[in-house]
Design a protein around this motif. Structure first.
Motif: not given
Length: 799
Positions: A156-158, A178-182, A232-239
């Motif tokens: 949720r904090d992007e 990428v992973v772990g960064r906003r 848990q409040g975040g996003l799952v993005v498929a593109f």
């Protein structure tokens, strides 16, 4: 032994830190503390606490900022905010900052420990659940790596949590970049793009969203974007890159074969359905999964789905077609081996010139994901049930402890009142000894010559006798009443006292009995039990103003742990009960009925000592009392007495033998009388002289020893009060016998519970105050081995 849990306290008030620390360390926690917010964050990273108690107002930075810093460092550690302010806005701000709970100072130890224990248990469940989720995510990642679409997830904090290989390839990024960064740190400048606005919309609404837009992150190429809210409040993005698709839409009819080839390359099942519902194309992945030829009509496709899912699939299809929008439904599809596995079917409309010509569908296998989610839900439910059970056990333990504390307070109160009444009874016994003795001496002097004076003396003696009975009741309540416990049959006692009870109660009340046939023998004093029955029966009669029935019953009882102070300890008891059909006892006075002098009767109709005496007798014998009552229905009082057995009877101390008779010298002997109360000493001396004895008086143990040393040859008997300041009667007897080993001693006392020590072989007699002249003369004669006494002296004087 498991390691202690560590609690970090971030608070600038030393006395509050000390109070919290004492309560936590008493319960076995390890405590660390910091007085400033920044120091607390540094200490948290070093100590890695299991929970944090955080003050809202700190000298260097407010608690909200500290909470956010702690939450970034560890998203799972329980944080409980402390503040003296109780405004709802403060609570909301604290919870928004990442706090798990909110306590208003001052905080009680019980509430503090309850909240800390609750959140530690919840944190444990959360860690286990998070591990299960990570395991599920790893399995999901393996699936997503095999899918042709680019997929990534963020919280949720992007902050980006995961990106599959396809996404990294499309972004032209390495995983560590990428992973772990906003998201905006990885792709600065995309905040005005349509994909980023879609992310914000889904985070705000919690509803999935499909977007087709140009993506600044990949050079403004067209992508198809499916944004779904995570559990848990975040996003799952498929593109997916649809740049070529967009460019080819105008040439779609000419490039149909190329489009089919693209679908064939997809690893997941895909299909094209015409607007009339018949299939245009099934890709190889779907054909391989099913393992049999699939007909073009809708019925052939429906037959592949689980029967329980077909209605839901048809309803979703109709709704999507009617709205002309893409739709998603989760159903089970039969595999070539007959096994049904869950798939997420997603159908998108393909339009030409505004009209839907085709539906492009994909079916993604989500069976493993669903199983992982179901496992997680089961584990959370199990842990929740365990936590609720633990809370119920804790509540039960707290209730047991509060009940035990109440019983202890009641027992201490009764014991304190008992000690007070014992002392009052002792002093009253001394007064009554002087009063009764002087009345008897005066009566003897008058010799019946004045009838009016005789009547006045008789009235005074009756009043003194009533005072003596009141003293006995006080002693019974304080458990100082002399008892002669022996093996008794309660049935026989009840039957024997029946006539007395009926004559005392009167004709308006009926008495009935229910006596047990297999009653155990009881260890009790028969005369005291008769008094108990009389007291209880009179109370029962007084509770039935219009008459009624009193039921006296006996029985055997095996009791567990007591619930009230007056009840006996666990064990076997013989029970006698008195029940009435009267008005009952109101609940608000039930705790007071055993207090001495407490009564609900009118003034002059009761002393308030009846139930106090009953309880004192029962507890002195080693038993107890219980009361069952309902206002308006009646009361049952049960008296529990110890069960008698051979071991208890054999352990009873045998009565001491009387001393051998001494030769009878001519005339009365000289007696040393020792008592610190001058009134008692004066009347006792007068009684002895009336009986023909010489008397030497002493007011203390030291004075008595001087008399023994001076007049040793004359003194034949020593009468000593037991309770005297300085040297007790027992100590005096021991000192006197160092010089006169065979000196007889008669003890007198107002404390009925004091017994002769086992090392008094010459005289085991104790004369209890108040006593009469005849009793004193008889005891003296027995101690000296002579017959006669006061009555004999009176006869000699009158002759």
């Amino acid at each position: 032994m498991p390691a202690k849990k560590t609690i970090l306290i971030i608070e600038d008030e030393p006395h509050i830190v000390l109070g919290l620390k004492d309560a936590l360390e008493f319960e076995g926690f390890r405590v660390a503390s910091a007085g400033k917010g920044r120091d607390g964050v540094t200490l948290a990273k070093h100590e890695k606490p299991d929970a944090v108690l955080l003050d809202l107002m700190l000298p260097d930075v407010n608690g909200y900022k500290v909470c956010e810093d702690l939450r970034r460092w560890n998203p799972f550690v329980p944080i409980i905010m402390l503040t003296a302010r109780s405004q709802e806005l403060d609570k909301i701000r604290g919870l928004d900052a990442g706090a798990d709970d909110y306590l208003v100072k001052p905080v009680g130890a019980r509430e503090l420990l309850s909240r800390v224990g609750l959140h530690l248990a919840m944190a444990r469940v959360g860690r286990e659940a998070n591990e299960a989720v990570r395991h599920s995510e790893r399995r999901l990642a393996e699936v997503l790596e095999a899918i042709g679409e680019a997929v990534y997830a963020m919280d949720r904090d992007e902050s980006i949590l995961f990106a599959n290989r396809k996404a990294l390839e499309m972004w032209n990024k390495r995983e560590e970049e990428v992973v772990g960064r906003r998201l905006l740190e990885v792709f600065p400048g995309i905040e005005n793009g349509k994909p980023y606005r879609a992310y914000r919309q889904v985070l705000a609404t919690g509803k999935p969203l499909h977007v087709e837009a140009m993506a600044p992150a990949i050079g403004d190429r067209w992508i198809g974007l499916d944004v779904h809210p995570a559990p848990q409040g975040g996003l799952v993005v498929a593109f997916r890159d649809i740049d070529e698709q967009k460019r080819a839409e105008a040439r779609l009819r000419e490039s149909e074969e190329r489009f089919r080839l693209m679908l064939e390359a997809l690893p997941q099942a895909a299909f094209i359905i015409r607007a009339d519902g018949n299939a245009e194309y099934y890709n190889q992945a779907l054909r391989d999964y099913v393992g049999v030829p699939i007909g073009a009509d809708r019925a052939a496709r429906t037959a592949l789905h689980h029967p329980d899912d077909q209605a839901r699939l048809e309803a979703a299809r109709r709704k999507g077609v009617a709205a002309g929008k893409e739709y998603t439904v989760e159903v089970r599809i039969r595999r070539h081996d007959g096994v049904y596995r869950w798939h997420r079917i997603h159908n998108r409309p393909i339009r030409f010139e505004g009209r839907i010509e085709y539906w492009l569908g994909t079916a993604v296998d989500i069976n493993d994901m669903r199983e992982a989610n179901e496992l997680l839900e089961r584990r959370v439910a199990e842990r929740t049930a365990e936590l609720e059970a633990a809370n119920r056990r804790l509540a039960g333990q707290i209730e047991d402890r509060e009940r035990a504390e109440a019983q202890l307070r009641q027992a201490q109160r009764i014991e304190a009142v008992g000690q007070l009444t014992s002392g009052v009874a002792h002093d009253f016994s001394n007064l009554l000894t002087a009063i009764i003795g002087n009345l008897e001496l005066l009566d003897a002097r008058l010799g019946g010559r004045d009838p009016t004076a005789a009547r006045l003396l008789a009235a005074a003696q009756a009043g003194a006798d009533r005072g003596a009975r009141l003293t006995a009741q006080l002693l019974a309540f304080s458990r100082q009443q002399p008892m002669r416990p022996e093996r008794v049959d309660l049935n026989r006692i009840v039957a024997g006292v029946g006539g007395l009870l009926r004559s005392t109660i009167g004709a308006t009340v009926h008495i009935e009995t229910a006596l047990s046939d297999a009653l155990w023998p009881a260890l009790a004093d028969a005369s005291q039990i008769e008094l108990v029955l009389l007291n209880l029966t009179i109370n029962a009669r007084d509770a039935m103003a219009l008459g009624g029935t009193i039921r006296i019953a006996t029985g055997n009882a095996t009791l567990g742990r007591p619930r009230r102070a007056e009840e006996p300890r666990a064990g076997d008891y013989v029970m006698v009960s008195v029940a009435d059909t009267g008005s009952g006892i109101p609940p608000d006075i039930l705790d007071k009925v055993f207090d001495p002098f407490f009564t609900t009767k009118e003034v002059g109709k009761g002393s308030g000592l009846g139930l106090s005496q009953v309880l004192g007798v029962a507890q002195q014998l080693g038993g107890g009392v219980s009361i069952d009552t309902r206002p308006g229905e009646g009361t049952t009082v049960r008296v529990y007495l110890p069960r008698a057995d051979a071991a208890e009877l054999g352990a009873q101390r045998p009565a001491a033998a009387h001393p051998a008779a001494l030769p009878d010298p001519a005339g009365g002997g000289v007696i040393l009388l020792v008592d610190d109360d001058s009134d008692v000493r004066a009347v006792a001396a007068a009684m002895l002289r009336e009986a023909g004895h010489g008397v030497i008086e002493a007011d203390s143990g030291d004075a008595a020893l001087e008399c023994l040393e001076r007049d040793a040859a004359q003194i034949e008997l020593m009468i000593a009060d037991i309770a005297m300041p300085g040297m007790s009667g027992f100590e005096l007897a021991h000192a006197a016998r160092l010089g006169r080993p065979n000196l007889p001693v008669l003890f007198i006392t107002g404390y009925s519970g004091l017994a002769t020590p086992p090392d008094e072989p010459l005289s085991a007699e104790v004369l209890r105050k108040p006593f009469r002249a005849a009793e004193l003369a008889a005891r003296v004669a027995a101690a000296l081995g002579r017959e006669g006494g006061y009555a004999q002296a009176e006869a000699a004087r009158s002759s």
